[in-house]
Design a protein around this motif. Sequence first.
Motif, PDB file in Angstrom:
ATOM      1  N   ALA A  94       0.833  -1.201   0.000  1.00  0.00           N
ATOM      2  CA  ALA A  94       0.000   0.000   0.000  1.00  0.00           C
ATOM      3  C   ALA A  94       0.870   1.254   0.000  1.00  0.00           C
ATOM      4  O   ALA A  94       0.575   2.237  -0.706  1.00  0.00           O
ATOM      5  CB  ALA A  94      -0.934  -0.008   1.204  1.00  0.00           C
ATOM      6  N   ALA A  95       1.953   1.257   0.792  1.00  0.00           N
ATOM      7  CA  ALA A  95       2.865   2.393   0.823  1.00  0.00           C
ATOM      8  C   ALA A  95       3.564   2.569  -0.523  1.00  0.00           C
ATOM      9  O   ALA A  95       3.764   3.688  -1.002  1.00  0.00           O
ATOM     10  CB  ALA A  95       3.894   2.205   1.939  1.00  0.00           C
ATOM     11  N   TYR A  96       3.921   1.446  -1.132  1.00  0.00           N
ATOM     12  CA  TYR A  96       4.566   1.454  -2.453  1.00  0.00           C
ATOM     13  C   TYR A  96       3.630   2.042  -3.504  1.00  0.00           C
ATOM     14  O   TYR A  96       4.014   2.915  -4.295  1.00  0.00           O
ATOM     15  CB  TYR A  96       4.949   0.024  -2.815  1.00  0.00           C
ATOM     16  CG  TYR A  96       5.637  -0.152  -4.151  1.00  0.00           C
ATOM     17  CD1 TYR A  96       7.023  -0.021  -4.259  1.00  0.00           C
ATOM     18  CD2 TYR A  96       4.915  -0.468  -5.298  1.00  0.00           C
ATOM     19  CE1 TYR A  96       7.659  -0.196  -5.477  1.00  0.00           C
ATOM     20  CE2 TYR A  96       5.542  -0.646  -6.515  1.00  0.00           C
ATOM     21  CZ  TYR A  96       6.914  -0.512  -6.604  1.00  0.00           C
ATOM     22  OH  TYR A  96       7.541  -0.674  -7.808  1.00  0.00           O
ATOM     23  N   LYS A  97       2.386   1.596  -3.497  1.00  0.00           N
ATOM     24  CA  LYS A  97       1.401   2.056  -4.472  1.00  0.00           C
ATOM     25  C   LYS A  97       1.143   3.553  -4.338  1.00  0.00           C
ATOM     26  O   LYS A  97       0.985   4.268  -5.338  1.00  0.00           O
ATOM     27  CB  LYS A  97       0.098   1.278  -4.292  1.00  0.00           C
ATOM     28  CG  LYS A  97      -0.981   1.622  -5.308  1.00  0.00           C
ATOM     29  CD  LYS A  97      -2.215   0.756  -5.091  1.00  0.00           C
ATOM     30  CE  LYS A  97      -3.308   1.092  -6.115  1.00  0.00           C
ATOM     31  NZ  LYS A  97      -4.520   0.245  -5.907  1.00  0.00           N
ATOM     32  N   ALA A  98       1.104   4.038  -3.097  1.00  0.00           N
ATOM     33  CA  ALA A  98       0.843   5.462  -2.863  1.00  0.00           C
ATOM     34  C   ALA A  98       1.999   6.343  -3.325  1.00  0.00           C
ATOM     35  O   ALA A  98       1.790   7.512  -3.688  1.00  0.00           O
ATOM     36  CB  ALA A  98       0.569   5.693  -1.381  1.00  0.00           C
ATOM     37  N   ASP A 101       5.265   6.199  -9.249  1.00  0.00           N
ATOM     38  CA  ASP A 101       4.774   6.851 -10.458  1.00  0.00           C
ATOM     39  C   ASP A 101       4.923   5.859 -11.619  1.00  0.00           C
ATOM     40  O   ASP A 101       5.205   4.679 -11.401  1.00  0.00           O
ATOM     41  CB  ASP A 101       5.523   8.166 -10.728  1.00  0.00           C
ATOM     42  CG  ASP A 101       7.034   7.964 -10.862  1.00  0.00           C
ATOM     43  OD1 ASP A 101       7.463   6.899 -11.366  1.00  0.00           O
ATOM     44  OD2 ASP A 101       7.799   8.875 -10.474  1.00  0.00           O
ATOM     45  N   LYS A 102       4.749   6.332 -12.844  1.00  0.00           N
ATOM     46  CA  LYS A 102       4.727   5.434 -14.003  1.00  0.00           C
ATOM     47  C   LYS A 102       6.071   4.758 -14.259  1.00  0.00           C
ATOM     48  O   LYS A 102       6.133   3.737 -14.947  1.00  0.00           O
ATOM     49  CB  LYS A 102       4.299   6.211 -15.243  1.00  0.00           C
ATOM     50  CG  LYS A 102       2.855   6.689 -15.198  1.00  0.00           C
ATOM     51  CD  LYS A 102       2.491   7.417 -16.477  1.00  0.00           C
ATOM     52  CE  LYS A 102       1.031   7.870 -16.446  1.00  0.00           C
ATOM     53  NZ  LYS A 102       0.655   8.604 -17.703  1.00  0.00           N
ATOM     54  N   SER A 103       7.152   5.342 -13.719  1.00  0.00           N
ATOM     55  CA  SER A 103       8.477   4.765 -13.946  1.00  0.00           C
ATOM     56  C   SER A 103       8.789   3.597 -13.023  1.00  0.00           C
ATOM     57  O   SER A 103       9.780   2.897 -13.230  1.00  0.00           O
ATOM     58  CB  SER A 103       9.545   5.849 -13.779  1.00  0.00           C
ATOM     59  OG  SER A 103       9.612   6.299 -12.430  1.00  0.00           O
ATOM     60  N   TRP A 104       7.947   3.388 -12.004  1.00  0.00           N
ATOM     61  CA  TRP A 104       8.170   2.295 -11.069  1.00  0.00           C
ATOM     62  C   TRP A 104       7.520   1.018 -11.595  1.00  0.00           C
ATOM     63  O   TRP A 104       6.506   1.086 -12.313  1.00  0.00           O
ATOM     64  CB  TRP A 104       7.560   2.623  -9.699  1.00  0.00           C
ATOM     65  CG  TRP A 104       8.178   3.768  -8.963  1.00  0.00           C
ATOM     66  CD1 TRP A 104       8.676   4.924  -9.493  1.00  0.00           C
ATOM     67  CD2 TRP A 104       8.330   3.877  -7.548  1.00  0.00           C
ATOM     68  NE1 TRP A 104       9.129   5.753  -8.510  1.00  0.00           N
ATOM     69  CE2 TRP A 104       8.932   5.143  -7.295  1.00  0.00           C
ATOM     70  CE3 TRP A 104       8.020   3.058  -6.467  1.00  0.00           C
ATOM     71  CZ2 TRP A 104       9.232   5.580  -6.008  1.00  0.00           C
ATOM     72  CZ3 TRP A 104       8.320   3.502  -5.181  1.00  0.00           C
ATOM     73  CH2 TRP A 104       8.915   4.741  -4.953  1.00  0.00           C
ATOM     74  N   PRO A 105       8.065  -0.155 -11.238  1.00  0.00           N
ATOM     75  CA  PRO A 105       7.370  -1.408 -11.558  1.00  0.00           C
ATOM     76  C   PRO A 105       5.971  -1.418 -10.952  1.00  0.00           C
ATOM     77  O   PRO A 105       5.717  -0.782  -9.921  1.00  0.00           O
ATOM     78  CB  PRO A 105       8.255  -2.476 -10.910  1.00  0.00           C
ATOM     79  CG  PRO A 105       9.609  -1.854 -10.842  1.00  0.00           C
ATOM     80  CD  PRO A 105       9.368  -0.393 -10.597  1.00  0.00           C
ATOM     81  N   ALA A 106       5.047  -2.121 -11.585  1.00  0.00           N
ATOM     82  CA  ALA A 106       3.651  -2.083 -11.160  1.00  0.00           C
ATOM     83  C   ALA A 106       3.448  -2.649  -9.762  1.00  0.00           C
ATOM     84  O   ALA A 106       2.594  -2.176  -9.010  1.00  0.00           O
ATOM     85  CB  ALA A 106       2.791  -2.840 -12.162  1.00  0.00           C
ATOM     86  N   LYS A 107       4.225  -3.663  -9.410  1.00  0.00           N
ATOM     87  CA  LYS A 107       3.997  -4.347  -8.134  1.00  0.00           C
ATOM     88  C   LYS A 107       5.288  -4.419  -7.318  1.00  0.00           C
ATOM     89  O   LYS A 107       6.388  -4.576  -7.868  1.00  0.00           O
ATOM     90  CB  LYS A 107       3.451  -5.752  -8.391  1.00  0.00           C
ATOM     91  CG  LYS A 107       3.077  -6.527  -7.125  1.00  0.00           C
ATOM     92  CD  LYS A 107       2.435  -7.863  -7.459  1.00  0.00           C
ATOM     93  CE  LYS A 107       1.057  -7.683  -8.050  1.00  0.00           C
ATOM     94  NZ  LYS A 107       0.346  -8.979  -8.199  1.00  0.00           N
ATOM     95  N   LEU A 108       5.146  -4.341  -6.019  1.00  0.00           N
ATOM     96  CA  LEU A 108       6.285  -4.478  -5.107  1.00  0.00           C
ATOM     97  C   LEU A 108       6.812  -5.909  -5.151  1.00  0.00           C
ATOM     98  O   LEU A 108       6.059  -6.870  -4.998  1.00  0.00           O
ATOM     99  CB  LEU A 108       5.848  -4.139  -3.677  1.00  0.00           C
ATOM    100  CG  LEU A 108       6.891  -4.317  -2.568  1.00  0.00           C
ATOM    101  CD1 LEU A 108       8.037  -3.329  -2.735  1.00  0.00           C
ATOM    102  CD2 LEU A 108       6.246  -4.154  -1.191  1.00  0.00           C
TER     103      LEU A 108
END
Length: 236
Positions: A94-98, A101-108
């Motif tokens: 949840a912290a990762y998702k918040a 941005d678009k440059s990050w991988p979709a999932k932790l």
Amino acid sequence: LADDEMQTTTQLVEADANLLNLFTESEDMKNTTYLLKGVKARYPRLDQPYRFDNKAGANGQTVPCDAMEDGAKYEMEFVMDGDQAKKLYGAMAAAYKAAKDKSWPAKLEMPFKQQEDKTLVAKTNLKAAYNGRATGGPAQFDADNKRMGADFQLTTGSTINVALELVPYKMSSCGVSLRLRGVQVIDYAPLQTTSPFDVEEGSVVEPTKRTKDKAKKPDDDDDLSALLDEWGSDDD
């Protein structure tokens, strides 16, 4: 105030400030805090700052150091059961998702290592200094919530509660680090010492039960990926 009264007041204010820094202040006030209960401590180094020295020993090793040295930190691992790990991963995701941005991988990615007994191991640390100021290390409390001395030596196998700060980051990779804010010792495991001697025939003062821990190997990546898919399915 008289000099002695001023000194006492100053000490109390500084003590309160240290507690505030450990549990509520951070570089980013938006960071989530998480309290994890009933896990096992593993390889704790909380009594003073440590860093990894490439020149120590044959292959380098972790050594005590000054708080202001590069890489100085307080650190430990902790062992969780599957349910504890799933809940912690959910909070980290949840912290990762918040933060992403678009440059990050979709999932932790899976942040834990799984052992043969299906327990999972996570790492946490606290830098020994921020912006030229020593942190003083994570606060440590006993089961009665009384603060212990900074030099208290936590042991592997002790049952603890852990106060964590979830810190999303983007560097060469993206993830969520677990910043260690405090530890409460619920069940202290006696310090284990090693002996230079072999077992010999003879008498002993008191019969003792000797145990030998077997090395734990993480399961393969497929098992961890399956766990990640299972835990992530709740958010889909």
